[in-house]
Design a protein around this motif. Structure first.
Motif, mmCIF file in Angstrom:
data_model
loop_
_atom_site.group_PDB
_atom_site.id
_atom_site.type_symbol
_atom_site.label_atom_id
_atom_site.label_comp_id
_atom_site.label_asym_id
_atom_site.label_seq_id
_atom_site.Cartn_x
_atom_site.Cartn_y
_atom_site.Cartn_z
ATOM 1 N N MET A 1 0.841 -1.201 0.000
ATOM 2 C CA MET A 1 0.000 0.000 0.000
ATOM 3 C C MET A 1 0.875 1.251 0.000
ATOM 4 O O MET A 1 0.458 2.310 -0.403
ATOM 5 C CB MET A 1 -0.889 0.035 1.238
ATOM 6 N N GLY A 2 2.047 1.118 0.510
ATOM 7 C CA GLY A 2 2.954 2.251 0.578
ATOM 8 C C GLY A 2 4.219 1.803 1.257
ATOM 9 O O GLY A 2 4.226 0.747 1.888
ATOM 10 N N PRO A 3 5.295 2.569 1.117
ATOM 11 C CA PRO A 3 6.543 2.150 1.739
ATOM 12 C C PRO A 3 6.488 2.350 3.251
ATOM 13 O O PRO A 3 5.626 3.068 3.761
ATOM 14 C CB PRO A 3 7.563 3.103 1.115
ATOM 15 N N ILE A 4 7.391 1.678 3.940
ATOM 16 C CA ILE A 4 7.543 1.947 5.375
ATOM 17 C C ILE A 4 8.352 3.226 5.489
ATOM 18 O O ILE A 4 9.475 3.308 4.977
ATOM 19 C CB ILE A 4 8.264 0.792 6.075
ATOM 20 N N GLU A 5 7.783 4.211 6.108
ATOM 21 C CA GLU A 5 8.469 5.499 6.201
ATOM 22 C C GLU A 5 9.239 5.568 7.503
ATOM 23 O O GLU A 5 8.716 6.021 8.532
ATOM 24 C CB GLU A 5 7.460 6.634 6.092
ATOM 25 N N TRP A 6 10.487 5.079 7.453
ATOM 26 C CA TRP A 6 11.295 5.051 8.670
ATOM 27 C C TRP A 6 11.472 6.460 9.225
ATOM 28 O O TRP A 6 11.685 7.396 8.476
ATOM 29 C CB TRP A 6 12.664 4.437 8.406
ATOM 30 N N GLY A 7 11.380 6.557 10.514
ATOM 31 C CA GLY A 7 11.555 7.862 11.140
ATOM 32 C C GLY A 7 10.239 8.554 11.417
ATOM 33 O O GLY A 7 10.171 9.447 12.244
ATOM 34 N N LYS A 8 9.177 8.099 10.714
ATOM 35 C CA LYS A 8 7.876 8.732 10.964
ATOM 36 C C LYS A 8 7.128 7.940 12.018
ATOM 37 O O LYS A 8 6.066 7.372 11.776
ATOM 38 C CB LYS A 8 7.076 8.784 9.666
#
Lengths: 40, 345, 638
Positions: free
Chosen positions: C528-535
């Motif tokens: 569904m979407g990338p893993i947004e590291w840091g968020k």
């Protein structure tokens, strides 16, 4: 919907069988009787 | 879905009404009885019903456009838990345990309202509004808190510091570790390996399986086997010894431990703490038979250091009973309560 | 070409040298038990043949020839218990605990490094492989400073023993003489391997050399584990002595002395515990760096690092209760008395605290995972249901921490009408508690499964069946666990104790089957979407710090419990503690002492982290300015 119920029933059968098996086998391994209460 | 939620809401309303009744002492808390033998599961089940009820209520409220804000949901649920433990469960739960439960449920409520970012923002909003004084009322509230919070905290400190005339809390070790062996009437019994000489099958051999099958059904008071009646004169072996043990029990023990073995005998309430309740799953049910033998023989005076503050006035029964009699009484106690002695194999 | 081969040759030689180092103590040790056993016999036989004294092993019940002196009967006084104007036991406690914290940390981190380095080698994605490799390098860098501290603390510990408990330490070292030397040699081997491993990292980056490097990490960990096992043999001997007769005289068989009743359960428990602890410390490090970082890039890196460390730590946390259960069973089997003192008697209160800490560990893990779903798109579908998981967790937790004997005022005791509460008293027994902890662990597994499929939608043809099956499987697992917990009340105790095994098997089935099924279903899944590291929310990082603190505190607590169960014995039933401090501390004092140890550890490890960051920062400054030995960055800058 009908398909989901079908899948659900199959899953329930598998899972109940599996966990009953686990209960029985792992008690049996220790030389104990899982069905203790029901045998009487 | 809607029908399900309505049922949930109904359950919630009824439950809440009951609880409110119990809080104001209109309805005594044992109106809805906690059934003996099923109490722990009943409590958890009731609790689950309440949660389902609340889910239904909150769903209904939001569907008619009167959604309860997250903030009040959280606070309300926590208040519910505290009130439930205080007023629903009887006999009253000691404060220390309620404090533990209260803390855990506070943590759980926090985890629930802050599980994702939107919920957390929504939860924080009323607090932030007051802190920012975003409206007239909020400004007023902020001043009120400014005055009230120090007073409340001061009150707590005062309460903590003020000298009280309460009896100190006793961390009593009810079942201290027994010695490795005990000497009764000149004979040494090794607690780990000794066996009750009267726990025997008709052939006269030690047989736990056989004797376990002939006891009273636990919590029900019925005979497990209808024909296993110890008052039958023709009995030999186990059941005969149970009867003899019973006679000894009713001549010596029942004044304190009660005729139902629940620790509420004639003299029980003269003592503090009251005598041991054998029907409780935490007493003889989880101990080895030899442990009981040792405790009965040596009495309160024979408790080891670990049993501080030795709050037991039980006499050392070895001075009044023979070894055989003690074993028989132990046998009877297990028979009557329907428990099995603990074994280690 | 030629250079590479030479490099290969060198690295293989280094590896062989390590293996040699590893074997050296064993080779050295071979004659030592032999001399211990035979030399006096031979001497004795020559001089007076009939005066060979025989003794009976207290545990193994074998006959052996007495070769050691009996355990000294100590007396309170400056000869056996010299002291400062302070409680010697507390000093020893402090020294021991700090050494253990650091020891566990430096034993655990190389295992992580090995796992992460291996993951890096196996990953096909080049960029990811590099990140893994860098992470492993970062880990070992942290542990290097801690390593020297461990050695220093070990030295302090030995001096504390020698100066404050000379009689006891003298006895212990007379029995463990060969083992202590092997231990020291192993330590040398460990250091050598560690330094080659660390400094050779860049040189052995690629191809065949990388594999050699990886095998070095394996050897490093083998040595580390053996070290730990040897150290465990001492505490095992103190708790459940073997290989000596009733007076404590050594009977010549060193293996019996090492392999006591509780040695192996202690080994397993400690190994898993170290790993979980190491994961916690590294996760806390990452959380701290995350909170302190100023750029998105840094945040992304430390978020990722925290996640990996947490996942590894939890992977070892899950089997830990089972290892603990095994240890407890062995304790009961060894001495029923000891078991009751632990679980039902004197130390039972500490176990309630321990249960609380275990609950906190699992709660923080779950909380972290739910927060972590915030950094991926598509996980919203699960977030609505989190409240039900909270409910399950809270119920399991409440049952799990209910004390069997409650703290209450005499007035409350009267109102309740007995020591046991008729409702809550039933939660205080093993049957209910096992149910509680298994519900908690299964819920943690469920959270993990949700997390892993958070941003993905399965594309396999049987996805619908798979989803339904997983749902039903978890539901049935919960039902089975709760059913077994209830069932336990209605059957005799000797059958009941067996129920914990199918309960555990149920939880483990969830763990293995559901993870496996999930990864099969998620193979080639639509993202569904990338893993947004840091968020990730700041709260999650506090959960990580909480996790690490709880680990440290719990380790201190369990160590205290294990040690104080000996009551007034130095060596259980062999050597009595006659110092004025042979009593058991009050729960409050012990808790304060543990808190102090935890605080001290965290302060000192912060210092270690700071040292690490100092080195990291110096390099770029040098590169830019080109001035060797430029001024280090001020402390407050990180």
């Amino acid at each position: 919907m009908g398909q989901s119920i079908m899948y659900g029933i199959i899953s329930v059968i598998i899972c109940v069988a599996y966990f009953t098996l686990i209960d029985h086998v792992f008690m049996d391994m220790q030389g104990l009787d899982y069905w203790y209460l029901f045998r009487k | 879905m809607k029908a399900l939620m309505s049922i949930g809401a109904l359950v919630g309303v009824v439950g809440l009404l009951l609880l409110v009744g119990m809080i104001f002492d209109v309805i005594p808390s044992n109106t809805v009885r906690l059934v003996e033998g099923y109490m722990p599961f009943q409590m958890l089940l009731e609790f689950t019903c309440y949660v389902a009820g609340f889910a239904g209520l909150s769903y209904m409220a939001s569907s008619i456009g009167m959604a309860i804000p997250r903030f009040w949901q959280g606070i309300g649920f926590w208040a519910f838990v505290l009130l439930y433990l205080k007023f629903r469960v009887y006999p009253p739960i000691p404060f220390s345990v309620r404090a533990m439960y209260g803390t855990v449920s506070l943590v759980a409520v926090f985890m629930w309202v802050s599980a994702n970012e939107e919920d957390w923002k929504e939860f924080k909003r009323p607090i932030m509004n007051v802190l920012d004084a975003s409206s007239g009322t909020n400004k007023l509230l902020r001043y009120a808190y400014l005055i009230l919070l120090p007073i409340i905290i001061g009150g707590f400190s005062f309460n903590a510091m003020v000298p009280k005339s309460e009896e100190p809390i006793e961390l009593r070790t009810v079942h201290p570790a027994p010695p490795a062996s005990t000497k009764v009437h000149g004979k040494t019994f090794v607690l780990q390996t000794s066996q009750n000489p009267y726990r025997v099958n008709p052939e006269g051999k030690y047989d736990q399986e056989f004797t376990n099958a002939n006891i009273v059904e636990q919590g029900m008071g019925r005979l497990m086997k209808p024909n296993a009646n110890p008052w039958d004169e023709k009995n030999e072996g186990y059941l005969k010894y149970v009867r003899e043990g019973g006679e000894i029990f009713f001549q010596n023990c029942h004044f304190c431990h009660g005729d139902n073995l629940n620790g509420r005998g004639l003299h029980a309430f003269a003592f503090n703490p009251i005598p041991a309740n054998f029907t409780d799953p935490g007493t003889i049910a989880q101990l080895q038979e030899t442990f009981i033998f040792w405790r009965v023989s040596k009495g309160g005076i024979g408790l080891p250091n670990e049993g501080f503050p030795w709050a037991s006035v039980m006499p050392p029964w070895e001075q009044h009973l023979t070894v055989d009699e003690i074993w028989k009484v132990v046998l009877f106690e297990y028979w009557h309560t329907g428990y099995y002695p603990r074994t280690w194999d | 070409m030629g250079r590479v081969t030479r490099k290969n040759l060198f690295s293989i030689m280094a590896l062989c040298a390590m293996v040699g180092l590893l074997l050296l103590p064993i080779v050295m040790a071979l004659p030592s038990p032999a001399t211990g056993e035979e030399a006096p016999t031979a001497d004795g036989a020559k001089k007076d043949g009939d005066k060979v004294e025989k003794g009976r092993d207290v545990y193994y019940k074998t006959e052996g020839i007495v070769v050691g002196a009996p355990a000294p009967k100590t007396m309170d006084g400056p000869r056996d218990y010299p002291r400062y104007n302070f409680e010697s036991r507390v000093l020893l406690w402090f020294a021991n605990q700090q050494h253990l914290y650091y020891g566990s940390f430096v034993l655990a981190v190389p295992i992580f490094c090995m796992v992460i380095e291996f993951m890096g080698v196996m990953t096909k994605d080049k960029a990811l492989a590099k990140r893994y490799d860098q992470l492993a390098y970062d880990f070992i860098k942290i542990s290097l400073t801690a390593y020297s501290l461990t050695a220093i603390l070990g030295g302090i510990l030995i001096f504390t023993f020698l100066t404050l408990y000379p009689a006891f330490f003298g006895y212990l070292s007379s029995i463990f003489r060969p083992v202590m030397h092997i231990y020291a040699l192993m330590f040398v081997a460990e250091s050598g391997t560690l330094y080659v491993y660390y400094y050779g990292w860049d040189k052995m980056k690629e191809g065949f050399l990388k594999w050699i490097h990886l095998s070095m990490s394996v050897i490093l960990n083998v040595i580390g584990t053996l070290l730990m096992m040897l150290a465990n043999s001492w505490i095992g001997f103190m708790m459940s002595p073997a290989g000596v007769d009733e007076q404590g005289r050594f009977l010549g068989n060193i293996w019996h002395v090492i392999h006591t009743a509780l040695w192996n359960p202690l080994n397993v428990h400690r190994l898993l515990g170290n790993m979980a602890f190491g994961g916690g410390v590294v996760a806390a490090y990452a959380a701290y760096k995350f909170l302190a970082s100023k750029t998105d890039e840094d945040r992304a890196h430390y978020d990722w690092m925290g996640y990996i460390a947490m996942a590894l730590g939890v992977a070892f946390l899950i089997p830990l209760p089972f290892a603990g259960y095994w240890l407890m069973r062995e304790v009961y089997a060894y001495r029923q008395q000891m078991g009751i003192t632990l679980m039902g008697g004197l130390l039972a209160w500490l176990f309630i605290i321990q249960a609380t800490m275990i609950g906190i560990l699992f709660l923080s893990t779950n909380y972290y995972l739910w927060q972590a779903m915030g950094r991926m798109r598509g996980a919203e579908k699960y977030q609505r249901y989190i409240k039900y998981l909270v409910f399950l967790l809270a119920c399991g937790y409440l049952v799990f921490i209910t004390p069997h004997t409650m703290v209450m005022t005499p007035a409350e005791l009267k109102a309740m009408g007995g020591q046991q509460h008729p409702v809550l008293g039933n939660y205080g027994v093993m049957s209910a508690k096992n149910g509680g902890i298994n519900v908690i662990i299964t819920t943690t597994v469920l959270s993990f499964v949700w997390y892993m499929r958070g941003n993905k939608v399965s594309t396999v043809s049987w996805a619908k069946f798979g989803n339904i099956f997983m749902g039903v499987f978890f539901a049935c697992a919960y039902i089975n666990i709760i059913w077994l917990a209830i069932y336990g009340y209605y059957i005799p105790a000797n059958v009941r104790v067996g129920l914990s095994v199918p309960q555990v098997a149920t939880t483990l089935s969830c763990l293995f089957f559901m993870f496996a099924l999930n990864s099969v279903m998620m193979k080639g899944a639509k993202q569904m979407g990338p893993i947004e590291w840091g968020k990730i929310s700041v709260r999650s990082q506090y959960a990580l710090i909480m996790l690490a603190t709880a680990f440290t505190w719990m380790m201190g607590l369990m160590g205290y419990i294990r040690s104080s169960v000996r009551l007034f014995w130095h060596v259980n039933e062999i050597m009595r503690d006659n110092s004025p401090w042979a009593y058991t501390h009050t729960t409050g004092f012990a808790a304060n002492m543990i808190s102090f140890n935890v605080l001290f550890f965290w302060l000192s490890i912060l210092f270690v982290f700071w040292l690490g960051s100092l080195a990291a920062k110096k390099a770029p400054v040098e590169a830019k300015a080109g001035v060797p030995g430029s001024v280090p960055q001020p402390a407050g800058s990180h």
